[in-house]
Design an enzyme around this catalytic site. Structure first.
Site, PDB file in Angstrom:
ATOM      1  N   LYS A  22       0.832  -1.193   0.000  1.00  0.00           N
ATOM      2  CA  LYS A  22       0.000   0.000   0.000  1.00  0.00           C
ATOM      3  C   LYS A  22       0.877   1.258   0.000  1.00  0.00           C
ATOM      4  O   LYS A  22       0.650   2.179  -0.804  1.00  0.00           O
ATOM      5  CB  LYS A  22      -0.919  -0.019   1.222  1.00  0.00           C
ATOM      6  CG  LYS A  22      -1.894   1.135   1.247  1.00  0.00           C
ATOM      7  CD  LYS A  22      -2.926   0.977   2.360  1.00  0.00           C
ATOM      8  CE  LYS A  22      -3.976  -0.034   1.988  1.00  0.00           C
ATOM      9  NZ  LYS A  22      -4.618  -0.699   3.083  1.00  0.00           N
ATOM     10  N   ARG A  92      -3.356   2.730   8.628  1.00  0.00           N
ATOM     11  CA  ARG A  92      -3.708   1.482   7.946  1.00  0.00           C
ATOM     12  C   ARG A  92      -2.506   0.566   7.779  1.00  0.00           C
ATOM     13  O   ARG A  92      -1.394   1.015   7.516  1.00  0.00           O
ATOM     14  CB  ARG A  92      -4.301   1.794   6.565  1.00  0.00           C
ATOM     15  CG  ARG A  92      -5.429   2.796   6.634  1.00  0.00           C
ATOM     16  CD  ARG A  92      -5.974   3.108   5.261  1.00  0.00           C
ATOM     17  NE  ARG A  92      -6.770   2.004   4.744  1.00  0.00           N
ATOM     18  CZ  ARG A  92      -7.234   1.966   3.509  1.00  0.00           C
ATOM     19  NH1 ARG A  92      -6.948   2.944   2.659  1.00  0.00           N
ATOM     20  NH2 ARG A  92      -7.955   0.951   3.104  1.00  0.00           N
ATOM     21  N   GLY A 101      -7.839  -7.465   4.424  1.00  0.00           N
ATOM     22  CA  GLY A 101      -8.688  -7.497   5.607  1.00  0.00           C
ATOM     23  C   GLY A 101      -8.147  -8.268   6.793  1.00  0.00           C
ATOM     24  O   GLY A 101      -8.813  -8.398   7.804  1.00  0.00           O
ATOM     25  N   MET A 103      -5.456  -7.611   8.616  1.00  0.00           N
ATOM     26  CA  MET A 103      -4.886  -6.793   9.694  1.00  0.00           C
ATOM     27  C   MET A 103      -5.775  -5.588   9.951  1.00  0.00           C
ATOM     28  O   MET A 103      -6.821  -5.442   9.347  1.00  0.00           O
ATOM     29  CB  MET A 103      -3.471  -6.397   9.338  1.00  0.00           C
ATOM     30  CG  MET A 103      -2.532  -7.581   9.424  1.00  0.00           C
ATOM     31  SD  MET A 103      -0.899  -7.188   8.860  1.00  0.00           S
ATOM     32  CE  MET A 103      -1.169  -6.844   7.161  1.00  0.00           C
ATOM     33  N   ARG A 336      -3.071  -1.789  -6.065  1.00  0.00           N
ATOM     34  CA  ARG A 336      -2.192  -2.943  -5.881  1.00  0.00           C
ATOM     35  C   ARG A 336      -2.570  -4.003  -6.904  1.00  0.00           C
ATOM     36  O   ARG A 336      -3.654  -3.950  -7.490  1.00  0.00           O
ATOM     37  CB  ARG A 336      -2.306  -3.496  -4.459  1.00  0.00           C
ATOM     38  CG  ARG A 336      -3.684  -4.009  -4.134  1.00  0.00           C
ATOM     39  CD  ARG A 336      -3.758  -4.494  -2.698  1.00  0.00           C
ATOM     40  NE  ARG A 336      -5.136  -4.836  -2.358  1.00  0.00           N
ATOM     41  CZ  ARG A 336      -5.575  -5.043  -1.124  1.00  0.00           C
ATOM     42  NH1 ARG A 336      -4.752  -4.928  -0.103  1.00  0.00           N
ATOM     43  NH2 ARG A 336      -6.824  -5.369  -0.895  1.00  0.00           N
ATOM     44  N   HIS A 452     -14.325  -8.394   1.655  1.00  0.00           N
ATOM     45  CA  HIS A 452     -13.149  -9.220   1.959  1.00  0.00           C
ATOM     46  C   HIS A 452     -13.464 -10.692   1.747  1.00  0.00           C
ATOM     47  O   HIS A 452     -12.629 -11.456   1.281  1.00  0.00           O
ATOM     48  CB  HIS A 452     -12.701  -9.000   3.399  1.00  0.00           C
ATOM     49  CG  HIS A 452     -12.001  -7.709   3.608  1.00  0.00           C
ATOM     50  ND1 HIS A 452     -11.081  -7.235   2.702  1.00  0.00           N
ATOM     51  CD2 HIS A 452     -12.083  -6.789   4.586  1.00  0.00           C
ATOM     52  CE1 HIS A 452     -10.630  -6.074   3.132  1.00  0.00           C
ATOM     53  NE2 HIS A 452     -11.227  -5.773   4.262  1.00  0.00           N
ATOM     54  N   SER A 769      14.197 -43.824 -12.915  1.00  0.00           N
ATOM     55  CA  SER A 769      13.072 -42.965 -12.565  1.00  0.00           C
ATOM     56  C   SER A 769      13.080 -42.827 -11.046  1.00  0.00           C
ATOM     57  O   SER A 769      13.012 -43.827 -10.328  1.00  0.00           O
ATOM     58  CB  SER A 769      11.757 -43.571 -13.043  1.00  0.00           C
ATOM     59  OG  SER A 769      10.696 -42.720 -12.661  1.00  0.00           O
ATOM     60  N   THR A 772      10.338 -40.689  -5.673  1.00  0.00           N
ATOM     61  CA  THR A 772      10.592 -39.805  -4.532  1.00  0.00           C
ATOM     62  C   THR A 772       9.649 -40.056  -3.360  1.00  0.00           C
ATOM     63  O   THR A 772       9.892 -39.553  -2.271  1.00  0.00           O
ATOM     64  CB  THR A 772      10.516 -38.336  -4.979  1.00  0.00           C
ATOM     65  OG1 THR A 772       9.347 -38.169  -5.792  1.00  0.00           O
ATOM     66  CG2 THR A 772      11.749 -37.954  -5.777  1.00  0.00           C
ATOM     67  N   ASP A 774       8.998 -43.203  -2.044  1.00  0.00           N
ATOM     68  CA  ASP A 774       9.766 -44.119  -1.202  1.00  0.00           C
ATOM     69  C   ASP A 774      11.109 -43.519  -0.802  1.00  0.00           C
ATOM     70  O   ASP A 774      11.612 -43.782   0.290  1.00  0.00           O
ATOM     71  CB  ASP A 774       9.965 -45.458  -1.916  1.00  0.00           C
ATOM     72  CG  ASP A 774       8.775 -46.377  -1.713  1.00  0.00           C
ATOM     73  OD1 ASP A 774       8.357 -46.536  -0.550  1.00  0.00           O
ATOM     74  OD2 ASP A 774       8.244 -46.901  -2.710  1.00  0.00           O
ATOM     75  N   CYS A 837       8.927 -40.029 -10.827  1.00  0.00           N
ATOM     76  CA  CYS A 837       7.538 -40.470 -10.892  1.00  0.00           C
ATOM     77  C   CYS A 837       6.863 -40.469  -9.544  1.00  0.00           C
ATOM     78  O   CYS A 837       5.731 -40.907  -9.404  1.00  0.00           O
ATOM     79  CB  CYS A 837       7.433 -41.840 -11.553  1.00  0.00           C
ATOM     80  SG  CYS A 837       8.294 -43.131 -10.642  1.00  0.00           S
ATOM     81  N   TYR A 857      12.554 -35.606 -17.540  1.00  0.00           N
ATOM     82  CA  TYR A 857      11.100 -35.429 -17.471  1.00  0.00           C
ATOM     83  C   TYR A 857      10.596 -35.615 -16.047  1.00  0.00           C
ATOM     84  O   TYR A 857      11.287 -36.165 -15.195  1.00  0.00           O
ATOM     85  CB  TYR A 857      10.373 -36.398 -18.414  1.00  0.00           C
ATOM     86  CG  TYR A 857      10.448 -37.851 -17.989  1.00  0.00           C
ATOM     87  CD1 TYR A 857       9.498 -38.382 -17.117  1.00  0.00           C
ATOM     88  CD2 TYR A 857      11.462 -38.687 -18.449  1.00  0.00           C
ATOM     89  CE1 TYR A 857       9.581 -39.709 -16.705  1.00  0.00           C
ATOM     90  CE2 TYR A 857      11.542 -40.010 -18.048  1.00  0.00           C
ATOM     91  CZ  TYR A 857      10.586 -40.512 -17.170  1.00  0.00           C
ATOM     92  OH  TYR A 857      10.662 -41.816 -16.763  1.00  0.00           O
TER      93      TYR A 857
HETATM   94  C1  PEP Z   1       7.689 -43.798  -5.412  1.00  0.00           C
HETATM   95  O1  PEP Z   1       8.067 -44.488  -4.490  1.00  0.00           O
HETATM   96  O2  PEP Z   1       7.950 -42.582  -5.504  1.00  0.00           O
HETATM   97  C2  PEP Z   1       6.845 -44.380  -6.464  1.00  0.00           C
HETATM   98  C3  PEP Z   1       6.483 -43.648  -7.501  1.00  0.00           C
HETATM   99  O3  PEP Z   1       6.373 -45.616  -6.272  1.00  0.00           O
HETATM  100  P1  PEP Z   1       5.123 -45.974  -5.363  1.00  0.00           P
HETATM  101  O4  PEP Z   1       4.469 -44.692  -4.959  1.00  0.00           O
HETATM  102  O5  PEP Z   1       4.240 -46.823  -6.183  1.00  0.00           O
HETATM  103  O6  PEP Z   1       5.766 -46.690  -4.224  1.00  0.00           O
HETATM  104 MG    MG Z   2       7.883 -46.645  -4.670  1.00  0.00          MG
END
Ligand code: PEP
Ligand code: MG
Length: 880
Positions: A22, A92, A101, A103, A336, A452, A769, A772, A774, A837, A857
């Site tokens: 502001k 203000r 709104g 604060m 703003r 608001h 792959s 993430t 596990d 994945c 990817y």
């Molecule tokens: C993972 O572990 O990230 C994965 C994609 O496999 P899942 O979720 O099937 O264990």
């Molecule tokens: Mg897994």
């Protein structure tokens, strides 16, 4: 020495971190010659230091404020508390990122017993002076003295009833004098002392109250929901009052330079004559559409439209502006960046590129990838024939179905428990934010499109219908009525926030449709992004949806779902219970054609693109009954002396269940460990994959790029052996068919050890792959099935951990494992294809990291594909 206070003339737009949105906006407007009331701004730094000092101001701050006040008095020719030409101020809040709104604000500071007469005399309007006075007492009383708002509201309502006044504006000067007297008495009673009116002291306390409001609960909820750091603090703007309540040639209002719900370039705003700003945004009086101002205040209207267009051109973005008209003269109080829905973000970005106002890359920067989620939600079936119960203002688009609740606390509690509720309120105040967040949608009987409630709902993508005429809420009986229809607490309603319609019951919804603007802007993202975007899908319809949303292949096809279908379980049981290799082979031979059919469905949808099929992952016991259930069944048969053959069979199953039972199945015989024990399984799956790919090639003239993925690898020997099994089966199938087909074999990297020895594993893998999910579970050592319901929630709430690591990757730990995996894998095999994945593949913040690490990817659920395409483009732009 640190400077804590800046005069209006010393600021500009680039000083937003210090002056807040502001303050910086006001200074910028003033420098462009827009009429802005004179002001000074206390910096965010002053607020932060005050918080750090336990509420005590930095030593030099008060001195700076009084000097700035003296300069303001000098410039305006007025004096705070003077009995001639008194200066009145607004105080203000103004955070760096707007928190509409959340604060506190104090208006009309400087009006008192001593100054009220001068104010009325000068304005030639005594009523206005007393109206300002009563407003000041209630606002200051609430915000600074902490008196409950209902104390003043009740007194106002009682007086209106006594005088037969419908609106506040029906009260006469004498009524308002009476109201002031009553307010002062109430305040004195509440405070146990006389209402003091030293305006300079009031200014100090008002600034302090605004600092403190940074830490109030609703602001905290809002910051959490929007990922705004609690360390930023708010600036405080002290500005000369201009008065929208000086009679019918005065007004106040709010506007957006484009429609913030749809993005359409049209007049979008509201105003009230003879009112002050809080009347509009707090939703207390339902304001009038801005277009009507042309009739009432034509000159100010023209000036307003001119300023509005100038500001949009100047900032090259949609603006949210506040204005006041005093005796026909226009003043701007704020500009703003306007909060907008995802649909509006897309539309404005797309239009502004067409108008030549911004570049495509700027357009991409304007759209928050996570916000796009809103567009991918269902809407009411356009063929719906149910007539609406009522129609209010379409304050925030989208369909909401839920049961009616009347309190924000209840909405918050039940929403958190996974129930779908619609919050129904007279008006929503910022204090309701926790309920709004957990509700499917919001319905109010009062308030306008710029209240608001509406602004906040739009920001969160919550459907909202506001200001429904004739909707009467009866809190005592927990029900509301419209036109004689009674809707009770717990009844189901459907809202259409795009049309303002309210329906009784749950209406059918249809999936979101992606419009041309959306496709347009997403295609710009495709021009910029470097990461490929694939989908996780394991059946034909999901694969088709993914492709429609722009997926460039499948990054993860989880085959376990195919084994769990009811028609496959008997064969699965047979395989698990098999006592000889022949029996097992027979059972698998039964499953093979079913698997093949599944793959054919997916491959048909994805022909021409890569499809990554992951071999069976979960532990075998998941295909058998639970240990408890099976034990009970056997016990029951034993006790009732049931059929001996049945008993023998169930005992055999129980023995299997016991044999396969594991204390920590997620760390047990999963993934390739299972395939090491039963090599027939990966062999059967590899054959089914190849037969399906060949069948699709035959039928469609084109097939997929086959990628076969081995899960849960930790050791070099595992991938080496599994690769051999798969390759042998594939080659055998191809030879049998007399065909050739390119294919690759790779692995998940989802255990820390695999990441650390990625160079050894890469020797036998064509691709990695990163799993993430596990990798987070095993890298941080948190059970992915239990954590969110347990300590992790507390960790996130208490700030022990910044965000849920299963949603946004833990960059320092799990992210480092990914980095090592990438580095070591590519060191031995530079052409190694790398993807992700896990769920993080669809999370914009995590995608930033994957871009930095140079992955090829990301893969995510079909509905997140457009988000990932955007996020991948944003990641490139941010990296630059
Ligand atoms: C993972 O572990 O990230 C994965 C994609 O496999 P899942 O979720 O099937 O264990
Ligand atoms: Mg897994």
């Amino acid at each position: 020495m640190t400077q804590y206070v800046y005069d209006l003339a010393d600021g500009n737009a680039s000083m937003k971190p210090l002056l807040g949105g502001k303050g910086a906006g006001l200074a910028e407007m003033a420098s462009l010659g827009v009429p802005v009331p004179d002001a000074f701004t206390v910096t965010t730094q002053a607020c932060v230091e005050t918080m750090n000092r336990g509420g005590e101001w930095p030593e030099s701050l008060w001195g700076e404020v009084t000097e700035a006040l003296a300069r303001l008095e000098e410039r305006t020719g007025r004096k705070l508390g003077a009995t001639e030409k008194p200066l009145l101020l607004s105080v203000r809040s103004g955070a760096v990122q707007s928190m509409p709104g959340m604060m506190d604000t104090i208006l009309n500071l400087g009006v008192s017993d001593e100054t009220v007469d001068a104010l009325g005399r000068e304005a030639g309007n005594e009523r206005f002076a007393w109206d300002s006075y009563r407003r000041f007492i209630s606002m200051y009383g609430e915000v600074v003295e902490g008196i409950a708002s209902h104390v003043f509201e009740d007194a106002l309502a009682a007086l209106k009833l006594e005088k037969g006044a419908e609106q506040d504006t029906d009260l006469t000067t004498e009524d308002l004098k009476e109201l002031v007297a009553r307010y002062k008495k109430l305040a004195s009673d509440e405070l146990g002392g006389e209402w003091s009116s030293d305006p300079v002291e009031q200014l100090r306390r008002a600034i302090d109250a605004v600092f403190k409001s940074w830490l109030n609960p609703r602001a905290e909820v809002y910051r959490k929901a929007n990922n705004i750091s609690a360390d930023l603090g708010t600036a405080v703007n002290v500005q000369q009052m201009v008065f929208g309540n000086r009679g019918e040639t005065s007004a106040t209002g709010v506007l957006f330079t484009r429609n913030p719900s749809t993005g359409v370039k049209e007049l979008y705003g509201e105003f009230l004559t003879n009112a002050q700003g809080e009347d509009v945004v707090a939703g207390i009086r339902t304001p009038r559409p801005l277009a009507e101002m042309e009739q009432v205040l034509p000159e100010a209207y023209a000036a307003l439209l001119d300023t509005m267009n100038k500001m949009e051109q100047h900032y090259r973005d949609m603006q949210d502006m506040e204005f006041t008209i005093e005796n026909g003269e226009l003043f701007m109080l704020q500009t703003r960046t306007g909060k907008r829905t995802a649909a509006a973000a897309i539309k404005t970005a797309s239009d502004m590129v067409a108008e030549g106002l911004i570049t495509k890359e700027e357009a991409l920067q304007r759209i928050e990838p996570a916000q796009l989620d809103q567009l991918l939600h269902p809407t009411i079936d356009p063929n719906n024939t149910v007539t609406a119960l009522a129609t209010g203002l379409p304050a925030s688009p989208g369909a909401a179905v839920g049961t009616v609740v009347f309190s924000a606390d209840e909405a918050a509690e039940r929403g958190e428990n996974g129930e779908k509720v619609v919050l129904v309120r007279f008006e929503t105040t910022p204090d309701d934010i926790h309920g709004v967040l957990q509700a499917q949608g919001v319905l109010t009987s009062h308030g306008g499109m710029t209240s608001h409630a509406a602004v906040v709902a739009r920001g969160f993508g919550k459907p909202c219908v506001a200001g429904v005429p004739g909707l009467r809420i009866d809190l005592e009986n927990q029900q509301f009525t419209i036109d004689g229809t009674v809707v009770k607490h717990g009844d189901t309603v459907t809202l259409d926030g795009g049309t303002g319609e309210v329906f009784l019951g749950a209406l059918a919804l249809v999936p979101a449709q992606i419009n041309d603007d959306f496709s347009n802007v997403v295609s710009w993202a495709d021009e910029v992004r470097q990461l490929g975007v694939r989908a996780n899908a394991d059946n034909g319809p999901d694969a088709a949806k993914a492709r429609e949303l722009g997926a460039e292949g499948i990054g993860l096809c989880r085959t376990e779902h195919m084994f769990m279908a009811a028609d496959r379980l008997p064969a699965m049981h047979k395989m698990i219970l098999a006592e000889t290799d022949e029996e097992r082979a027979d059972a698998l031979a039964e499953i093979l054609p079913m698997q093949q059919a599944d793959f054919e469905a997916i491959f048909t949808e994805m022909k021409g693109l890569p499809v990554n099929v992951r071999l069976l992952d979960p532990p075998l016991h998941e295909f058998l009954p639970s240990l408890v259930d099976q034990s009970l069944l056997v016990q029951k048969l034993e006790l009732t002396g049931g059929d001996p053959a049945e008993l023998a069979a169930e005992r055999k199953t129980l023995a299997q269940v016991k044999r396969l039972h594991e204390q920590n199945p997620m760390l047990g015989t999963r993934g390739c460990r299972l395939a090491m024990l039963y090599p027939e399984i990966p062999e059967m799956q590899a054959r089914a994959i190849i037969r399906a790919a060949l069948a699709v090639l035959e039928r469609e003239g084109e097939t997929v790029e086959v990628e076969i993925m081995i899960p849960l690898v930790a050791l070099q020997a595992e991938i080496k052996i599994q690769r051999e099994i798969v390759v042998d089966a594939v080659e055998d199938e191809l030879e049998l068919a007399g065909k050739e087909l390119p294919y690759t074999v790779g692995t998940m990297i989802e255990l820390p050890r695999a990441a650390l020895v990625a160079d050894q594993i890469a020797k036998y893998a064509d691709f990695f792959s990163f799993g993430t999910n596990d990798l987070t579970q095993t890298g941080i050592g948190i059970s992915r099935d239990d954590a969110e319901n347990g300590f992790l929630g507390h960790y996130v709430d208490d700030g022990v951990i910044k965000s849920n690591p299963f949603a946004t990757i833990d960059v320092d730990g799990v992210g480092e494992l990914v980095r090592i995996g990438v580095e070591k894998g590519r060191a031995v095999k530079p052409e190694l294809k790398l993807g992700v994945c896990g769920e993080h593949g669809g999370d914009p913040a995590s995608i930033e990291l994957f871009q930095k690490l140079g992955l090829d990817y990301v893969s995510c659920s079909p509905f997140r594909v457009p988000i990932a395409r955007f996020a991948a483009a944003r990641a490139v732009l941010n990296q630059r």
